[in-house]
Design a protein around this motif. Structure first.
Motif, PDB file in Angstrom:
ATOM      1  N   UNK A  58       0.810  -1.220   0.000  1.00  0.00           N
ATOM      2  CA  UNK A  58       0.000   0.000   0.000  1.00  0.00           C
ATOM      3  C   UNK A  58       0.841   1.268   0.000  1.00  0.00           C
ATOM      4  N   UNK A  59       1.912   1.276   0.779  1.00  0.00           N
ATOM      5  CA  UNK A  59       2.749   2.475   0.858  1.00  0.00           C
ATOM      6  C   UNK A  59       3.472   2.747  -0.454  1.00  0.00           C
ATOM      7  N   UNK A  60       3.663   1.698  -1.263  1.00  0.00           N
ATOM      8  CA  UNK A  60       4.377   1.857  -2.533  1.00  0.00           C
ATOM      9  C   UNK A  60       3.417   2.189  -3.664  1.00  0.00           C
ATOM     10  N   UNK A  61       2.341   1.398  -3.773  1.00  0.00           N
ATOM     11  CA  UNK A  61       1.423   1.526  -4.906  1.00  0.00           C
ATOM     12  C   UNK A  61       0.178   2.345  -4.605  1.00  0.00           C
ATOM     13  N   UNK A 151     -11.720  15.352  -5.589  1.00  0.00           N
ATOM     14  CA  UNK A 151     -10.403  15.162  -4.988  1.00  0.00           C
ATOM     15  C   UNK A 151     -10.129  13.668  -4.822  1.00  0.00           C
ATOM     16  N   UNK A 152      -9.027  13.201  -5.423  1.00  0.00           N
ATOM     17  CA  UNK A 152      -8.589  11.816  -5.246  1.00  0.00           C
ATOM     18  C   UNK A 152      -7.421  11.845  -4.265  1.00  0.00           C
ATOM     19  N   UNK A 153      -7.651  11.336  -3.074  1.00  0.00           N
ATOM     20  CA  UNK A 153      -6.667  11.377  -1.996  1.00  0.00           C
ATOM     21  C   UNK A 153      -5.809  10.122  -1.990  1.00  0.00           C
ATOM     22  N   UNK A 154      -4.572  10.259  -1.522  1.00  0.00           N
ATOM     23  CA  UNK A 154      -3.708   9.087  -1.380  1.00  0.00           C
ATOM     24  C   UNK A 154      -4.183   8.204  -0.234  1.00  0.00           C
ATOM     25  N   UNK A 155      -4.834   8.815   0.754  1.00  0.00           N
ATOM     26  CA  UNK A 155      -5.404   8.072   1.877  1.00  0.00           C
ATOM     27  C   UNK A 155      -6.480   8.948   2.506  1.00  0.00           C
ATOM     28  N   UNK A 156      -7.261   8.351   3.389  1.00  0.00           N
ATOM     29  CA  UNK A 156      -8.341   9.087   4.047  1.00  0.00           C
ATOM     30  C   UNK A 156      -8.156   9.034   5.563  1.00  0.00           C
ATOM     31  N   UNK A 157      -7.114   9.684   6.012  1.00  0.00           N
ATOM     32  CA  UNK A 157      -6.865   9.799   7.437  1.00  0.00           C
ATOM     33  C   UNK A 157      -7.230  11.214   7.876  1.00  0.00           C
ATOM     34  N   UNK A 158      -7.224  11.428   9.181  1.00  0.00           N
ATOM     35  CA  UNK A 158      -7.620  12.733   9.710  1.00  0.00           C
ATOM     36  C   UNK A 158      -6.835  13.872   9.070  1.00  0.00           C
ATOM     37  N   UNK A 159      -5.531  13.691   8.932  1.00  0.00           N
ATOM     38  CA  UNK A 159      -4.697  14.755   8.390  1.00  0.00           C
ATOM     39  C   UNK A 159      -5.046  15.046   6.936  1.00  0.00           C
ATOM     40  N   UNK A 160      -5.416  14.008   6.172  1.00  0.00           N
ATOM     41  CA  UNK A 160      -5.802  14.223   4.775  1.00  0.00           C
ATOM     42  C   UNK A 160      -7.052  15.085   4.683  1.00  0.00           C
TER      43      UNK A 160
END
Length: 239
Positions: A58-61, A151-160
């Protein structure tokens, strides 16, 4: 507990399995992948190893079909001790192409809801995954006309979420997120002080599942997207 949505001015919608079908195609492809490798391992073992590889990558792709295909190829090599044929690798690549070219299947009621809300709220898409693929699906869906921003986010965490809302100058008190994932669409939103509505899809990727004790109060769970109209300033559903 009754939740007040009267201050909401902006509604964010997740895309995959909130606006259109997505996870079903991943599960179908996993079945086909297991069939391709059934001479090397059991289906259960193949499923477990593929999921483990996906998480490690996940962190790579990141999220999306392309990373999924690369993880399938890596898993095929590992499970076969590098004996998998080039023809099978080709079959795996074709599975990915089938997913990327699959018609977009809107979930029931989605366009009706967006059409009725668009004049009352600023609507945006907040999703994660592969940018090109998500743009393709949005275009094919015919829903672009309803959204002010995508918006296409790399992840959906609080900071994003916090960074995006600040960038778009959206106060958290005026923002509502609607999505199918408690982990990605609900809990981070509640934690930053905004509001969220959960609309579960019938199947959820293992990585997106959370235990019951991790659920937090302060969000509404609906059976269908059309139920949104009962709770928002659109009112009782009249034009």
């Amino acid at each position: 507990m009754e939740i007040d949505y009267s201050k909401i001015k902006v509604i964010g919608f997740d895309a995959d399995d909130t606006l259109w079908v997505n996870e079903t195609y991943f599960r179908d492809t996993e079945e086909k992948f297991a069939s391709l490798l059934d001479k090397y391992e059991t289906k259960n073992k193949i499923d477990q190893e593929l999921f483990k590889t996906e998480i490690n990558n996940l962190e790579i792709y990141g999220y999306g079909v392309k990373g999924f295909v690369l993880s399938m190829i890596e898993s095929a090599l590992d499970l076969s001790n590098n004996k998998v044929s080039l023809a099978t690798i080709g079959d795996i690549l074709n599975l990915g192409k089938e997913m990327l070219s699959h018609p977009v299947e809107l979930l029931d009621g989605v366009e009706e809801v967006l059409r009725k809300l668009k004049d009352h709220y600023r609507l945006i898409v907040l999703t994660k995954g592969d940018l090109l693929d998500q743009e393709r699906k949005l275009e094919k869906s015919g829903l672009s006309k309803y959204f002010h921003h995508v918006e296409v986010l790399s992840d959906k965490k609080e900071i994003n979420y916090k960074n995006l809302l600040e960038h778009l100058r959206i106060p958290v008190s005026e923002f509502l997120m609607v999505g199918n994932s408690l982990k990605s669409d609900v809990l981070p939103i509640i934690n930053i002080g905004a509001k969220a509505i959960h609309i579960p899809f019938h199947t959820t990727w293992q990585h997106e599942e959370v235990k019951l004790e991790e659920h937090q109060n302060g969000h509404l769970t609906l059976n269908t997207i059309t139920e949104l109209l009962k709770y928002l300033n659109y009112g009782n559903g009249s034009e």
